[in-house]
Design an enzyme around this catalytic site. Structure first.
Site, PDB file in Angstrom:
ATOM      1  N   CYS A 262       0.937  -0.993  -0.054  1.00  0.00           N
ATOM      2  CA  CYS A 262      -0.091  -0.361  -0.318  1.00  0.00           C
ATOM      3  C   CYS A 262       1.202   1.543   0.162  1.00  0.00           C
ATOM      4  O   CYS A 262       0.853   2.341  -1.053  1.00  0.00           O
ATOM      5  CB  CYS A 262      -1.031   0.465   1.396  1.00  0.00           C
ATOM      6  SG  CYS A 262      -2.426  -1.470   1.306  1.00  0.00           S
TER       7      CYS A 262
HETATM    8  N1  LIG Z   1      -2.486  -6.487   1.706  1.00  0.00           N
HETATM    9  C1  LIG Z   1      -3.003  -4.965   1.962  1.00  0.00           C
HETATM   10  O1  LIG Z   1      -2.558  -4.562   3.389  1.00  0.00           O
HETATM   11  C2  LIG Z   1      -4.115  -4.404   0.775  1.00  0.00           C
HETATM   12  C3  LIG Z   1      -4.870  -3.395   2.151  1.00  0.00           C
HETATM   13  C4  LIG Z   1      -6.048  -2.846   1.813  1.00  0.00           C
HETATM   14  C5  LIG Z   1      -5.733  -3.002   0.368  1.00  0.00           C
HETATM   15  N2  LIG Z   1      -5.562  -3.459  -0.885  1.00  0.00           N
HETATM   16  C6  LIG Z   1      -5.591  -3.432  -1.714  1.00  0.00           C
HETATM   17  O2  LIG Z   1      -6.257  -4.854  -2.139  1.00  0.00           O
HETATM   18  C7  LIG Z   1      -5.622  -5.144  -3.788  1.00  0.00           C
HETATM   19  C8  LIG Z   1      -4.587  -6.512  -3.739  1.00  0.00           C
HETATM   20  O3  LIG Z   1      -4.050  -6.659  -2.645  1.00  0.00           O
HETATM   21  P1  LIG Z   1      -3.809  -8.154  -2.492  1.00  0.00           P
HETATM   22  O4  LIG Z   1      -3.028  -7.599  -0.786  1.00  0.00           O
HETATM   23  O5  LIG Z   1      -4.714  -8.854  -1.784  1.00  0.00           O
HETATM   24  O6  LIG Z   1      -2.899  -8.450  -3.531  1.00  0.00           O
HETATM   25  P2  LIG Z   1      -2.643 -10.151  -3.448  1.00  0.00           P
HETATM   26  O7  LIG Z   1      -1.330 -10.480  -4.371  1.00  0.00           O
HETATM   27  O8  LIG Z   1      -1.752 -10.174  -2.107  1.00  0.00           O
HETATM   28  O9  LIG Z   1      -3.342 -11.159  -4.082  1.00  0.00           O
HETATM   29  C9  LIG Z   1      -4.048 -11.024  -5.264  1.00  0.00           C
HETATM   30  C10 LIG Z   1      -4.422 -12.113  -6.038  1.00  0.00           C
HETATM   31  O10 LIG Z   1      -4.959 -12.178  -7.574  1.00  0.00           O
HETATM   32  C11 LIG Z   1      -4.686 -13.231  -7.648  1.00  0.00           C
HETATM   33  N3  LIG Z   1      -4.409 -12.553  -9.293  1.00  0.00           N
HETATM   34  C12 LIG Z   1      -4.672 -11.556 -10.045  1.00  0.00           C
HETATM   35  N4  LIG Z   1      -4.731 -11.518 -11.302  1.00  0.00           N
HETATM   36  C13 LIG Z   1      -5.730 -11.944 -11.061  1.00  0.00           C
HETATM   37  C14 LIG Z   1      -6.876 -12.064 -11.930  1.00  0.00           C
HETATM   38  N5  LIG Z   1      -7.096 -11.838 -13.670  1.00  0.00           N
HETATM   39  N6  LIG Z   1      -7.724 -12.541 -11.919  1.00  0.00           N
HETATM   40  C15 LIG Z   1      -7.829 -13.417 -10.434  1.00  0.00           C
HETATM   41  N7  LIG Z   1      -6.987 -13.394  -9.833  1.00  0.00           N
HETATM   42  C16 LIG Z   1      -5.867 -13.000 -10.344  1.00  0.00           C
HETATM   43  C17 LIG Z   1      -3.455 -13.092  -7.749  1.00  0.00           C
HETATM   44  O11 LIG Z   1      -2.630 -14.426  -8.282  1.00  0.00           O
HETATM   45  C18 LIG Z   1      -3.332 -13.660  -6.098  1.00  0.00           C
HETATM   46  O12 LIG Z   1      -3.965 -13.962  -5.692  1.00  0.00           O
HETATM   47  C19 LIG Z   1      -4.669  -4.451  -4.330  1.00  0.00           C
HETATM   48  O13 LIG Z   1      -4.839  -3.113  -5.307  1.00  0.00           O
HETATM   49  C20 LIG Z   1      -4.648  -3.520  -3.186  1.00  0.00           C
HETATM   50  O14 LIG Z   1      -3.497  -2.653  -3.051  1.00  0.00           O
HETATM   51  C21 LIG Z   1      -3.779  -4.101  -0.117  1.00  0.00           C
END
Ligand SMILES: NC(=O)c1ccc[n+]([C@@H]2O[C@H](COP(=O)([O-])OP(=O)(O)OC[C@H]3O[C@@H](n4cnc5c(N)ncnc54)[C@H](O)[C@@H]3O)[C@@H](O)[C@H]2O)c1
Length: 421
Positions: A262
Protein backbone atom coordinates in the site's frame (compact mmCIF):
# COMPACT_ATOMS: atom_id res chain seq x y z
CA UNK A 1 -33.27 -11.09 1.13
CA UNK A 2 -29.48 -10.94 0.70
CA UNK A 3 -27.81 -12.33 -2.41
CA UNK A 4 -26.78 -15.95 -2.12
CA UNK A 5 -23.87 -16.56 -4.50
CA UNK A 6 -20.73 -14.48 -4.18
CA UNK A 7 -17.67 -14.64 -6.42
CA UNK A 8 -14.41 -13.17 -5.13
CA UNK A 9 -11.86 -12.55 -7.89
CA UNK A 10 -8.29 -12.55 -6.51
CA UNK A 11 -7.69 -14.57 -3.32
CA UNK A 12 -4.78 -12.73 -1.69
CA UNK A 13 -4.44 -10.61 1.44
CA UNK A 14 -7.70 -8.82 0.60
CA UNK A 15 -9.81 -11.39 -1.24
CA UNK A 16 -9.30 -14.39 1.04
CA UNK A 17 -10.41 -12.72 4.31
CA UNK A 18 -13.45 -11.40 2.44
CA UNK A 19 -14.29 -14.84 1.01
CA UNK A 20 -13.98 -16.42 4.46
CA UNK A 21 -16.10 -13.72 6.10
CA UNK A 22 -18.79 -13.96 3.40
CA UNK A 23 -18.91 -17.76 3.81
CA UNK A 24 -19.27 -17.24 7.56
CA UNK A 25 -22.18 -14.85 6.90
CA UNK A 26 -23.99 -17.62 5.01
CA UNK A 27 -23.19 -16.86 1.36
CA UNK A 28 -22.17 -19.58 -1.09
CA UNK A 29 -18.73 -18.30 -1.98
CA UNK A 30 -16.59 -19.13 -4.99
CA UNK A 31 -13.06 -17.78 -5.17
CA UNK A 32 -11.44 -17.28 -8.55
CA UNK A 33 -7.67 -16.83 -8.71
CA UNK A 34 -5.46 -17.17 -11.78
CA UNK A 35 -2.96 -19.08 -9.61
CA UNK A 36 -3.88 -22.77 -9.77
CA UNK A 37 -1.48 -23.36 -6.86
CA UNK A 38 -3.38 -20.95 -4.61
CA UNK A 39 -6.76 -22.38 -5.61
CA UNK A 40 -5.57 -25.96 -4.99
CA UNK A 41 -4.05 -25.03 -1.62
CA UNK A 42 -7.28 -23.39 -0.46
CA UNK A 43 -9.38 -26.34 -1.61
CA UNK A 44 -7.07 -28.53 0.47
CA UNK A 45 -7.74 -26.27 3.48
CA UNK A 46 -4.40 -24.42 3.43
CA UNK A 47 -4.21 -20.67 3.91
CA UNK A 48 -1.38 -18.66 2.31
CA UNK A 49 -2.40 -15.40 4.03
CA UNK A 50 -1.24 -14.31 7.52
CA UNK A 51 -4.59 -13.21 8.89
CA UNK A 52 -6.50 -16.32 7.83
CA UNK A 53 -5.76 -19.63 9.56
CA UNK A 54 -5.97 -23.08 7.98
CA UNK A 55 -8.86 -23.76 10.38
CA UNK A 56 -10.75 -20.75 9.03
CA UNK A 57 -10.24 -21.93 5.44
CA UNK A 58 -11.41 -25.41 6.43
CA UNK A 59 -14.48 -23.90 8.15
CA UNK A 60 -15.23 -21.83 5.02
CA UNK A 61 -14.86 -24.99 2.90
CA UNK A 62 -17.37 -26.73 5.17
CA UNK A 63 -19.70 -23.74 4.61
CA UNK A 64 -19.49 -24.23 0.83
CA UNK A 65 -16.48 -22.08 -0.14
CA UNK A 66 -14.48 -23.40 -3.05
CA UNK A 67 -11.65 -21.94 -5.08
CA UNK A 68 -10.95 -22.32 -8.76
CA UNK A 69 -8.43 -21.13 -11.33
CA UNK A 70 -10.77 -21.95 -14.23
CA UNK A 71 -13.34 -19.37 -15.26
CA UNK A 72 -15.38 -22.10 -16.95
CA UNK A 73 -15.98 -23.64 -13.49
CA UNK A 74 -17.85 -20.59 -12.21
CA UNK A 75 -21.64 -20.83 -12.02
CA UNK A 76 -24.25 -18.06 -11.87
CA UNK A 77 -23.50 -15.37 -9.30
CA UNK A 78 -25.34 -12.58 -7.47
CA UNK A 79 -22.32 -10.57 -6.38
CA UNK A 80 -18.80 -10.29 -7.82
CA UNK A 81 -16.07 -8.64 -5.77
CA UNK A 82 -12.77 -7.80 -7.51
CA UNK A 83 -9.69 -7.95 -5.23
CA UNK A 84 -6.81 -8.25 -7.71
CA UNK A 85 -3.43 -6.51 -7.39
CA UNK A 86 -2.78 -2.96 -8.58
CA UNK A 87 1.02 -2.80 -8.86
CA UNK A 88 3.19 -0.17 -10.52
CA UNK A 89 4.26 -0.45 -14.14
CA UNK A 90 7.92 -0.20 -15.15
CA UNK A 91 7.47 3.54 -15.55
CA UNK A 92 6.14 3.70 -11.94
CA UNK A 93 2.63 4.46 -13.19
CA UNK A 94 -0.52 2.43 -12.49
CA UNK A 95 -0.62 -1.11 -13.90
CA UNK A 96 -4.32 -1.91 -14.19
CA UNK A 97 -3.74 -5.11 -16.20
CA UNK A 98 -5.19 -7.39 -13.50
CA UNK A 99 -8.16 -5.08 -12.89
CA UNK A 100 -8.94 -5.05 -16.62
CA UNK A 101 -8.64 -8.85 -16.87
CA UNK A 102 -10.87 -9.30 -13.81
CA UNK A 103 -13.43 -6.81 -15.18
CA UNK A 104 -13.57 -8.73 -18.47
CA UNK A 105 -14.08 -12.00 -16.59
CA UNK A 106 -16.81 -10.33 -14.48
CA UNK A 107 -18.40 -8.98 -17.67
CA UNK A 108 -18.64 -12.49 -19.12
CA UNK A 109 -20.42 -13.66 -15.94
CA UNK A 110 -22.67 -10.62 -15.63
CA UNK A 111 -26.45 -11.18 -15.57
CA UNK A 112 -29.24 -8.66 -14.94
CA UNK A 113 -29.56 -7.61 -11.28
CA UNK A 114 -26.02 -8.49 -10.24
CA UNK A 115 -23.72 -6.36 -8.09
CA UNK A 116 -20.05 -5.82 -9.02
CA UNK A 117 -17.75 -4.26 -6.43
CA UNK A 118 -14.16 -3.21 -7.11
CA UNK A 119 -12.01 -3.33 -3.95
CA UNK A 120 -8.53 -3.00 -5.46
CA UNK A 121 -6.87 0.29 -4.54
CA UNK A 122 -6.71 2.62 -7.53
CA UNK A 123 -6.92 6.23 -8.67
CA UNK A 124 -10.18 8.21 -8.72
CA UNK A 125 -12.11 7.50 -11.89
CA UNK A 126 -11.06 3.87 -12.40
CA UNK A 127 -14.48 2.36 -11.62
CA UNK A 128 -16.27 4.74 -14.00
CA UNK A 129 -13.66 5.07 -16.72
CA UNK A 130 -11.96 1.66 -16.84
CA UNK A 131 -14.15 -0.99 -15.18
CA UNK A 132 -17.59 0.24 -16.24
CA UNK A 133 -16.91 0.29 -20.02
CA UNK A 134 -15.35 -3.19 -19.89
CA UNK A 135 -18.32 -4.62 -17.97
CA UNK A 136 -20.86 -2.92 -20.22
CA UNK A 137 -19.11 -3.90 -23.45
CA UNK A 138 -18.63 -7.54 -22.42
CA UNK A 139 -22.15 -8.01 -21.01
CA UNK A 140 -24.28 -5.67 -23.11
CA UNK A 141 -25.87 -4.39 -19.86
CA UNK A 142 -25.81 -0.83 -18.47
CA UNK A 143 -24.47 0.04 -15.01
CA UNK A 144 -27.15 1.48 -12.73
CA UNK A 145 -29.92 -0.09 -14.84
CA UNK A 146 -29.00 -3.67 -15.74
CA UNK A 147 -26.51 -4.22 -12.93
CA UNK A 148 -24.99 -2.38 -9.95
CA UNK A 149 -21.40 -1.18 -9.85
CA UNK A 150 -19.55 0.26 -6.86
CA UNK A 151 -16.08 0.94 -5.57
CA UNK A 152 -15.56 -0.27 -2.01
CA UNK A 153 -11.97 0.07 -0.78
CA UNK A 154 -10.48 -2.65 1.34
CA UNK A 155 -9.01 -1.14 4.50
CA UNK A 156 -7.59 -4.21 6.25
CA UNK A 157 -4.45 -3.89 8.33
CA UNK A 158 -2.74 -7.31 8.17
CA UNK A 159 -1.61 -8.49 11.59
CA UNK A 160 -3.94 -6.12 13.46
CA UNK A 161 -5.61 -8.22 16.17
CA UNK A 162 -8.14 -5.51 17.04
CA UNK A 163 -9.58 -4.39 13.69
CA UNK A 164 -10.52 -6.72 10.85
CA UNK A 165 -12.99 -6.77 8.01
CA UNK A 166 -16.10 -7.02 10.19
CA UNK A 167 -15.43 -4.13 12.59
CA UNK A 168 -13.72 -1.68 10.22
CA UNK A 169 -16.36 0.59 8.64
CA UNK A 170 -16.81 -0.30 4.95
CA UNK A 171 -17.00 2.55 2.46
CA UNK A 172 -19.16 2.12 -0.64
CA UNK A 173 -19.39 4.54 -3.54
CA UNK A 174 -21.93 3.72 -6.26
CA UNK A 175 -21.88 4.65 -9.91
CA UNK A 176 -25.55 5.56 -9.18
CA UNK A 177 -27.43 5.83 -5.84
CA UNK A 178 -29.23 2.53 -6.53
CA UNK A 179 -25.84 0.83 -7.02
CA UNK A 180 -24.81 2.10 -3.57
CA UNK A 181 -28.11 0.74 -2.14
CA UNK A 182 -27.31 -2.74 -3.48
CA UNK A 183 -23.76 -2.64 -2.10
CA UNK A 184 -24.94 -1.32 1.29
CA UNK A 185 -27.33 -4.28 1.56
CA UNK A 186 -24.56 -6.76 0.66
CA UNK A 187 -21.75 -5.37 2.85
CA UNK A 188 -24.22 -4.74 5.70
CA UNK A 189 -24.43 -8.53 6.11
CA UNK A 190 -20.63 -8.83 6.48
CA UNK A 191 -19.51 -5.59 8.16
CA UNK A 192 -20.86 -3.81 11.23
CA UNK A 193 -20.97 -0.39 9.57
CA UNK A 194 -21.31 0.72 5.96
CA UNK A 195 -20.37 4.30 5.06
CA UNK A 196 -21.77 5.74 1.82
CA UNK A 197 -19.56 7.96 -0.32
CA UNK A 198 -21.12 10.49 -2.71
CA UNK A 199 -20.00 8.35 -5.66
CA UNK A 200 -17.36 5.80 -6.68
CA UNK A 201 -14.80 8.61 -7.16
CA UNK A 202 -15.04 9.78 -3.56
CA UNK A 203 -14.70 6.18 -2.33
CA UNK A 204 -11.58 5.76 -4.50
CA UNK A 205 -10.20 9.04 -3.19
CA UNK A 206 -10.95 8.17 0.45
CA UNK A 207 -8.68 5.12 0.25
CA UNK A 208 -5.85 7.09 -1.35
CA UNK A 209 -6.30 9.89 1.18
CA UNK A 210 -5.86 7.37 4.02
CA UNK A 211 -2.70 5.88 2.52
CA UNK A 212 -1.21 9.20 1.45
CA UNK A 213 -1.85 10.56 4.96
CA UNK A 214 0.19 7.69 6.40
CA UNK A 215 2.91 8.04 3.78
CA UNK A 216 3.34 11.79 4.36
CA UNK A 217 3.27 11.54 8.16
CA UNK A 218 5.79 8.71 8.19
CA UNK A 219 8.04 10.84 5.96
CA UNK A 220 7.62 13.75 8.39
CA UNK A 221 8.90 11.76 11.38
CA UNK A 222 11.60 10.07 9.30
CA UNK A 223 12.99 13.44 8.30
CA UNK A 224 12.72 14.59 11.91
CA UNK A 225 14.58 11.48 13.12
CA UNK A 226 17.57 12.48 11.01
CA UNK A 227 17.89 16.04 12.30
CA UNK A 228 16.74 15.31 15.88
CA UNK A 229 19.74 13.07 16.31
CA UNK A 230 22.04 15.88 15.22
CA UNK A 231 20.21 18.29 17.54
CA UNK A 232 20.53 15.85 20.45
CA UNK A 233 16.74 15.42 20.74
CA UNK A 234 15.10 12.08 21.57
CA UNK A 235 12.33 12.10 18.95
CA UNK A 236 10.58 9.03 20.41
CA UNK A 237 10.23 10.84 23.72
CA UNK A 238 8.94 13.94 21.94
CA UNK A 239 6.35 11.81 20.09
CA UNK A 240 5.32 10.15 23.38
CA UNK A 241 4.72 13.57 24.91
CA UNK A 242 2.93 15.01 21.86
CA UNK A 243 0.65 11.96 21.73
CA UNK A 244 -0.79 12.85 25.13
CA UNK A 245 -2.67 15.71 23.43
CA UNK A 246 -6.25 14.45 23.31
CA UNK A 247 -7.07 16.22 20.03
CA UNK A 248 -5.41 17.33 16.80
CA UNK A 249 -2.42 14.94 16.86
CA UNK A 250 -1.94 11.34 15.73
CA UNK A 251 1.44 9.71 16.49
CA UNK A 252 3.61 8.27 13.71
CA UNK A 253 7.00 6.67 14.30
CA UNK A 254 10.25 6.73 12.33
CA UNK A 255 11.59 3.53 10.80
CA UNK A 256 13.92 2.04 8.20
CA UNK A 257 11.61 2.89 5.28
CA UNK A 258 8.12 1.99 4.11
CA UNK A 259 7.03 -1.34 2.64
CA UNK A 260 4.02 -3.45 1.74
CA UNK A 261 1.58 -3.29 -1.10
CA UNK A 262 0.00 0.00 0.00
CA UNK A 263 2.15 2.85 1.30
CA UNK A 264 5.02 2.74 -1.24
CA UNK A 265 2.68 2.10 -4.19
CA UNK A 266 -0.80 3.60 -3.78
CA UNK A 267 0.23 7.28 -3.56
CA UNK A 268 1.87 6.82 -7.00
CA UNK A 269 -1.60 6.09 -8.36
CA UNK A 270 -2.74 9.46 -7.05
CA UNK A 271 0.31 11.39 -8.23
CA UNK A 272 -0.13 9.77 -11.68
CA UNK A 273 -3.71 11.08 -11.81
CA UNK A 274 -2.68 14.54 -10.59
CA UNK A 275 0.06 14.68 -13.25
CA UNK A 276 -2.60 14.20 -15.96
CA UNK A 277 -3.76 17.69 -14.88
CA UNK A 278 -0.34 19.07 -15.79
CA UNK A 279 1.20 19.57 -12.35
CA UNK A 280 2.80 17.36 -9.68
CA UNK A 281 1.43 16.23 -6.32
CA UNK A 282 4.34 17.68 -4.37
CA UNK A 283 3.55 16.25 -0.94
CA UNK A 284 3.57 12.68 -2.26
CA UNK A 285 6.72 13.15 -4.28
CA UNK A 286 8.56 14.64 -1.31
CA UNK A 287 7.34 11.83 0.99
CA UNK A 288 8.54 9.27 -1.54
CA UNK A 289 11.93 10.89 -1.70
CA UNK A 290 12.34 11.01 2.09
CA UNK A 291 11.03 7.51 2.80
CA UNK A 292 13.02 6.12 -0.13
CA UNK A 293 16.24 7.48 1.40
CA UNK A 294 15.76 5.71 4.76
CA UNK A 295 17.45 2.39 3.82
CA UNK A 296 20.53 4.39 2.81
CA UNK A 297 20.40 6.30 6.09
CA UNK A 298 20.17 3.04 8.08
CA UNK A 299 23.22 1.73 6.23
CA UNK A 300 25.15 4.93 6.99
CA UNK A 301 24.26 4.68 10.66
CA UNK A 302 25.35 1.04 10.69
CA UNK A 303 28.71 2.01 9.18
CA UNK A 304 29.13 4.81 11.73
CA UNK A 305 28.42 2.48 14.65
CA UNK A 306 30.94 -0.08 13.44
CA UNK A 307 33.44 2.71 12.87
CA UNK A 308 33.09 3.80 16.53
CA UNK A 309 34.08 0.26 17.42
CA UNK A 310 37.11 0.59 15.09
CA UNK A 311 35.59 -1.85 12.60
CA UNK A 312 35.12 -1.45 8.86
CA UNK A 313 31.81 -2.51 7.28
CA UNK A 314 33.88 -4.67 4.96
CA UNK A 315 33.95 -8.09 6.60
CA UNK A 316 31.68 -7.12 9.51
CA UNK A 317 29.07 -9.71 10.50
CA UNK A 318 25.73 -7.90 10.42
CA UNK A 319 22.56 -9.62 11.59
CA UNK A 320 19.21 -8.22 10.40
CA UNK A 321 16.28 -9.00 12.70
CA UNK A 322 12.85 -9.00 11.05
CA UNK A 323 12.90 -8.67 7.27
CA UNK A 324 9.15 -8.46 6.59
CA UNK A 325 7.63 -5.07 5.81
CA UNK A 326 5.72 -4.90 9.08
CA UNK A 327 5.77 -6.70 12.39
CA UNK A 328 4.06 -10.01 13.10
CA UNK A 329 3.25 -10.91 9.51
CA UNK A 330 5.10 -12.82 6.77
CA UNK A 331 4.57 -10.31 3.94
CA UNK A 332 7.92 -9.17 2.48
CA UNK A 333 6.60 -7.04 -0.38
CA UNK A 334 8.63 -3.83 -0.83
CA UNK A 335 10.28 -4.40 2.55
CA UNK A 336 13.10 -1.90 3.24
CA UNK A 337 15.15 -4.86 4.56
CA UNK A 338 16.05 -5.75 0.98
CA UNK A 339 17.69 -2.43 -0.04
CA UNK A 340 19.44 -2.34 3.36
CA UNK A 341 20.89 -5.83 2.83
CA UNK A 342 21.86 -4.85 -0.74
CA UNK A 343 23.70 -1.74 0.45
CA UNK A 344 25.48 -3.63 3.25
CA UNK A 345 26.51 -6.36 0.79
CA UNK A 346 27.80 -3.65 -1.52
CA UNK A 347 30.11 -2.47 1.27
CA UNK A 348 31.41 -5.96 1.89
CA UNK A 349 29.46 -6.85 5.05
CA UNK A 350 28.66 -10.50 5.78
CA UNK A 351 24.88 -10.19 6.16
CA UNK A 352 22.68 -12.79 7.84
CA UNK A 353 19.07 -12.52 8.94
CA UNK A 354 16.62 -13.89 11.44
CA UNK A 355 12.86 -13.77 11.06
CA UNK A 356 10.38 -16.21 12.57
CA UNK A 357 8.05 -15.59 9.60
CA UNK A 358 10.59 -15.98 6.77
CA UNK A 359 12.12 -19.45 6.30
CA UNK A 360 14.30 -18.42 3.33
CA UNK A 361 15.26 -15.01 1.98
CA UNK A 362 16.91 -13.89 -1.23
CA UNK A 363 18.32 -10.53 -2.21
CA UNK A 364 19.05 -10.02 -5.92
CA UNK A 365 18.61 -13.74 -6.47
CA UNK A 366 21.17 -14.69 -3.79
CA UNK A 367 20.27 -16.57 -0.63
CA UNK A 368 20.97 -14.62 2.55
CA UNK A 369 22.09 -16.97 5.36
CA UNK A 370 19.33 -17.53 7.92
CA UNK A 371 20.25 -17.67 11.58
CA UNK A 372 18.33 -20.54 13.12
CA UNK A 373 19.68 -20.06 16.67
CA UNK A 374 18.77 -16.46 17.46
CA UNK A 375 20.74 -16.16 20.67
CA UNK A 376 23.96 -17.58 19.20
CA UNK A 377 23.61 -15.42 16.08
CA UNK A 378 23.09 -12.24 18.13
CA UNK A 379 26.16 -13.01 20.24
CA UNK A 380 28.29 -13.77 17.17
CA UNK A 381 27.32 -10.64 15.19
CA UNK A 382 29.45 -7.50 15.15
CA UNK A 383 26.25 -5.51 14.68
CA UNK A 384 22.58 -6.41 15.11
CA UNK A 385 20.02 -4.24 13.31
CA UNK A 386 16.41 -4.48 14.54
CA UNK A 387 14.26 -3.81 11.49
CA UNK A 388 10.99 -5.35 12.67
CA UNK A 389 10.27 -5.83 16.36
CA UNK A 390 8.15 -8.97 15.94
CA UNK A 391 6.29 -9.84 19.12
CA UNK A 392 8.28 -13.10 19.40
CA UNK A 393 11.46 -11.11 20.03
CA UNK A 394 12.60 -10.64 23.61
CA UNK A 395 14.30 -7.33 22.91
CA UNK A 396 15.84 -6.89 26.37
CA UNK A 397 17.46 -10.29 26.06
CA UNK A 398 18.64 -9.62 22.51
CA UNK A 399 20.15 -6.30 23.61
CA UNK A 400 21.87 -7.97 26.55
CA UNK A 401 23.80 -10.38 24.33
CA UNK A 402 24.44 -8.05 21.36
CA UNK A 403 27.83 -6.34 21.01
CA UNK A 404 26.37 -3.43 19.09
CA UNK A 405 22.72 -2.84 18.21
CA UNK A 406 20.99 -0.39 15.89
CA UNK A 407 17.31 -0.05 16.79
CA UNK A 408 15.39 1.32 13.80
CA UNK A 409 12.06 1.15 15.68
CA UNK A 410 12.92 2.88 18.95
CA UNK A 411 11.72 -0.09 21.02
CA UNK A 412 14.90 -1.62 22.46
CA UNK A 413 15.73 -0.66 26.09
CA UNK A 414 18.47 1.99 26.22
CA UNK A 415 22.06 0.85 26.83
CA UNK A 416 25.50 2.20 25.91
CA UNK A 417 25.85 -0.25 22.99
CA UNK A 418 22.28 0.35 21.71
CA UNK A 419 21.55 3.22 19.33
CA UNK A 420 18.10 4.24 18.19
CA UNK A 421 17.58 5.56 14.68
N1 LIG B 1 -2.52 -6.19 1.39
C1 LIG B 1 -3.12 -5.19 1.99
O1 LIG B 1 -2.87 -4.93 3.16
C2 LIG B 1 -4.14 -4.33 1.26
C3 LIG B 1 -4.97 -3.50 2.04
C4 LIG B 1 -5.93 -2.73 1.41
C5 LIG B 1 -6.02 -2.75 0.01
N2 LIG B 1 -5.21 -3.55 -0.74
C6 LIG B 1 -5.40 -3.55 -2.19
O2 LIG B 1 -6.15 -4.70 -2.56
C7 LIG B 1 -5.73 -5.18 -3.83
C8 LIG B 1 -5.27 -6.62 -3.71
O3 LIG B 1 -4.15 -6.68 -2.85
P1 LIG B 1 -3.67 -8.00 -2.16
O4 LIG B 1 -2.70 -7.57 -1.10
O5 LIG B 1 -4.83 -8.86 -1.78
O6 LIG B 1 -2.88 -8.70 -3.36
P2 LIG B 1 -2.32 -10.19 -3.42
O7 LIG B 1 -1.22 -10.18 -4.38
O8 LIG B 1 -2.14 -10.71 -2.02
O9 LIG B 1 -3.52 -11.04 -4.03
C9 LIG B 1 -4.05 -10.83 -5.30
C10 LIG B 1 -4.46 -12.18 -5.88
O10 LIG B 1 -5.09 -11.93 -7.15
C11 LIG B 1 -4.70 -12.95 -8.06
N3 LIG B 1 -4.90 -12.44 -9.42
C12 LIG B 1 -4.10 -11.60 -10.13
N4 LIG B 1 -4.68 -11.31 -11.31
C13 LIG B 1 -5.87 -11.97 -11.33
C14 LIG B 1 -6.93 -12.06 -12.28
N5 LIG B 1 -6.90 -11.38 -13.41
N6 LIG B 1 -7.99 -12.84 -11.98
C15 LIG B 1 -8.04 -13.53 -10.80
N7 LIG B 1 -7.08 -13.47 -9.87
C16 LIG B 1 -6.01 -12.69 -10.13
C17 LIG B 1 -3.27 -13.26 -7.69
O11 LIG B 1 -2.89 -14.56 -8.11
C18 LIG B 1 -3.29 -13.12 -6.16
O12 LIG B 1 -3.53 -14.35 -5.52
C19 LIG B 1 -4.63 -4.23 -4.29
O13 LIG B 1 -5.22 -3.23 -5.09
C20 LIG B 1 -4.14 -3.63 -2.99
O14 LIG B 1 -3.57 -2.34 -3.19
C21 LIG B 1 -4.28 -4.35 -0.12
Amino acid sequence: MPAQDVLVIGLGYVGLPLAVQAARAGFRVTGYDTSARIAAGLNAGRSHVDDVSDAEVAAARAQGFRATAAEADIGPQDVIVICVPTPLSEADGPDLGAVRAAARAAGRLLRPGMLVSLESTTYPGTTEEVVRPLLEKTSGLTAGIGFSLVFSPERIDPGNPEFGLANTPKIVGGVTPSCADAATAFYGTICEQVVRAASAREAEMAKLLENTYRHVNIALVNEMAIFCRELGVDLHDAIRCAATKPFGFAPFYPGPGVGGHCIPIDPNYLSYKVRTLGYPFRFVELAQEINGRMPGYVTERAAELLNHNAQPVNGARVLLLGVTYKKDIADQRESPARPIARKLHGRGAAVAYHDPYVPAWQVDGQDVPRASDLEAAVAAADLVIVLQAHRDYDLARIAASARLLLDTRGVVPAAPHVEAL
